[in-house]
Motif scaffolding. Sequence first.
Motif, PDB file in Angstrom:
ATOM      1  N   GLU A   1      67.522  16.736  30.742  1.00  0.00           N
ATOM      2  CA  GLU A   1      67.640  15.664  31.150  1.00  0.00           C
ATOM      3  C   GLU A   1      65.634  15.292  30.303  1.00  0.00           C
TER       4      GLU A   1
ATOM      5  N   ASN B   1      58.552   7.087  35.053  1.00  0.00           N
ATOM      6  CA  ASN B   1      59.243   7.670  36.710  1.00  0.00           C
ATOM      7  C   ASN B   1      60.574   8.297  36.455  1.00  0.00           C
ATOM      8  N   ARG B   2      61.511   7.889  35.539  1.00  0.00           N
ATOM      9  CA  ARG B   2      62.455   8.647  35.629  1.00  0.00           C
ATOM     10  C   ARG B   2      62.642  10.751  35.731  1.00  0.00           C
TER      11      ARG B   2
ATOM     12  N   VAL C   1      69.821  14.594  36.813  1.00  0.00           N
ATOM     13  CA  VAL C   1      69.614  15.058  37.986  1.00  0.00           C
ATOM     14  C   VAL C   1      69.162  14.665  39.364  1.00  0.00           C
ATOM     15  N   ASP C   2      69.005  13.437  39.722  1.00  0.00           N
ATOM     16  CA  ASP C   2      68.885  12.802  40.731  1.00  0.00           C
ATOM     17  C   ASP C   2      70.401  12.677  41.244  1.00  0.00           C
TER      18      ASP C   2
ATOM     19  N   LYS D   1      59.738  11.929  36.397  1.00  0.00           N
ATOM     20  CA  LYS D   1      58.802  12.383  37.583  1.00  0.00           C
ATOM     21  C   LYS D   1      59.617  12.238  38.682  1.00  0.00           C
ATOM     22  N   GLY D   2      60.570  11.756  38.908  1.00  0.00           N
ATOM     23  CA  GLY D   2      61.547  11.685  39.864  1.00  0.00           C
ATOM     24  C   GLY D   2      62.402  13.465  39.781  1.00  0.00           C
ATOM     25  N   SER D   3      62.493  13.556  38.869  1.00  0.00           N
ATOM     26  CA  SER D   3      63.614  14.353  38.414  1.00  0.00           C
ATOM     27  C   SER D   3      62.618  15.355  38.470  1.00  0.00           C
TER      28      SER D   3
ATOM     29  N   PRO E   1      61.843  13.661  46.904  1.00  0.00           N
ATOM     30  CA  PRO E   1      62.714  13.940  46.400  1.00  0.00           C
ATOM     31  C   PRO E   1      63.485  13.554  48.044  1.00  0.00           C
TER      32      PRO E   1
ATOM     33  N   VAL F   1      59.813  22.525  47.281  1.00  0.00           N
ATOM     34  CA  VAL F   1      60.799  21.715  47.232  1.00  0.00           C
ATOM     35  C   VAL F   1      61.840  22.630  46.137  1.00  0.00           C
TER      36      VAL F   1
ATOM     37  N   SER G   1      60.310   7.135  43.869  1.00  0.00           N
ATOM     38  CA  SER G   1      59.620   8.342  44.165  1.00  0.00           C
ATOM     39  C   SER G   1      58.120   7.672  44.184  1.00  0.00           C
TER      40      SER G   1
ATOM     41  N   GLU H   1      70.752  24.815  49.238  1.00  0.00           N
ATOM     42  CA  GLU H   1      71.880  24.648  48.919  1.00  0.00           C
ATOM     43  C   GLU H   1      73.012  25.802  47.773  1.00  0.00           C
TER      44      GLU H   1
ATOM     45  N   GLU I   1      72.064  25.141  38.088  1.00  0.00           N
ATOM     46  CA  GLU I   1      72.650  23.768  37.507  1.00  0.00           C
ATOM     47  C   GLU I   1      71.305  23.013  38.192  1.00  0.00           C
ATOM     48  N   THR I   2      70.735  22.367  38.873  1.00  0.00           N
ATOM     49  CA  THR I   2      69.781  21.449  39.105  1.00  0.00           C
ATOM     50  C   THR I   2      68.828  21.527  37.993  1.00  0.00           C
TER      51      THR I   2
ATOM     52  N   LEU J   1      70.053  20.950  34.481  1.00  0.00           N
ATOM     53  CA  LEU J   1      69.801  19.441  34.610  1.00  0.00           C
ATOM     54  C   LEU J   1      68.432  18.733  34.615  1.00  0.00           C
ATOM     55  N   PHE J   2      67.643  19.265  35.022  1.00  0.00           N
ATOM     56  CA  PHE J   2      65.646  18.924  34.528  1.00  0.00           C
ATOM     57  C   PHE J   2      65.741  18.956  33.188  1.00  0.00           C
TER      58      PHE J   2
ATOM     59  N   LEU K   1      60.101  16.330  40.516  1.00  0.00           N
ATOM     60  CA  LEU K   1      60.313  16.016  41.781  1.00  0.00           C
ATOM     61  C   LEU K   1      60.915  16.652  42.718  1.00  0.00           C
ATOM     62  N   ILE K   2      62.411  16.078  42.612  1.00  0.00           N
ATOM     63  CA  ILE K   2      63.631  17.169  43.046  1.00  0.00           C
ATOM     64  C   ILE K   2      63.109  18.558  43.190  1.00  0.00           C
TER      65      ILE K   2
ATOM     66  N   PHE L   1      73.925  25.669  42.786  1.00  0.00           N
ATOM     67  CA  PHE L   1      73.288  24.962  42.544  1.00  0.00           C
ATOM     68  C   PHE L   1      71.925  24.098  42.308  1.00  0.00           C
TER      69      PHE L   1
END
Lengths: 130, 141
Positions: free
Chosen positions: B46, B73-74, A20-21, B76-78, A114, B24, A92, B31, B38-39, B42-43, B80-81, B35
């Motif tokens: 994952e 953390n992965r 995703v990132d 969490k990061g995704s 993000p 967010v 993050s 975008e 798709e994001t 993907l999230f 946040l996206i 997009f």
Amino acid sequence: MSSFAAGELMHVLAVDDSSVDRTLIATLLRSSKHRVTTVDSGKRALELLGLESDVNMIITDYWMPEMTGYELLKKVKESSVLRQIPVVIMSSENVPTRINKCLEEGAEDFLLKPVRSSDVRRVCGRMMMR
Amino acid sequence: MQELKRSFADLKYSIAREKILNEVFDQLYEEGYDFASETITLFHSEAEKSLTELTARLDQEIVNFHMLEVVINRLKGSGLIIGAARLADACLTMATYCDASNKQGCVVSLNHVKEEYQLLMSKIESIRKLENEIIAAGGSI
């Protein structure tokens, strides 16, 4: 490292174990017309850097299995061939000690996720002015 | 169409009020719809893998807390996206327990992460359903 004239677009290597990132950062970089290669680990990043000499900037996640972004940064800065490539770290987590550690090791910048298009423009703009 | 759009706006408002998704999420659509779609896909993919891995790792006799922390953390990061604020907070709680090598804390917090994830995906599914209805009716997102 491949040097480039001010204003030329860059070849950026984006490193993140999250698909995703990787998708997001690649989209943000490509919308600024930069060429982007994405890999999912520090190990693959080093393999690619050994093969391709035209990478102008590395942007890497901090938290990755096997090799963190900090460890990748250290390996890049320890290499006589790679040390001139600017490295930007993403995370993050807003941990001041971690951020300082990366900056002291030679990271150009530390972006909080993000990541926004404004972050990418700022960082790339600064690199292109060097 | 007006009814659909009103329902869509009400749904987005309630989700934002409950802090399940923040601004967010809307920024993803800047975008382009494809997009954003798709994001989110993907999230979802994952996140499923991450949750499976976290569960498996916590089932081990000897827990590798470093790897647990990497995976949470992965996630969490995704999260946040896509603006999944509450999920990210739940992940942060679990990351704290990982850092302290607290297995019981990790088990309890992982259950909370899973609850937040299920809630998030049910809301996203509702959003997508309404988006599809709007598009099918000739509207745009």
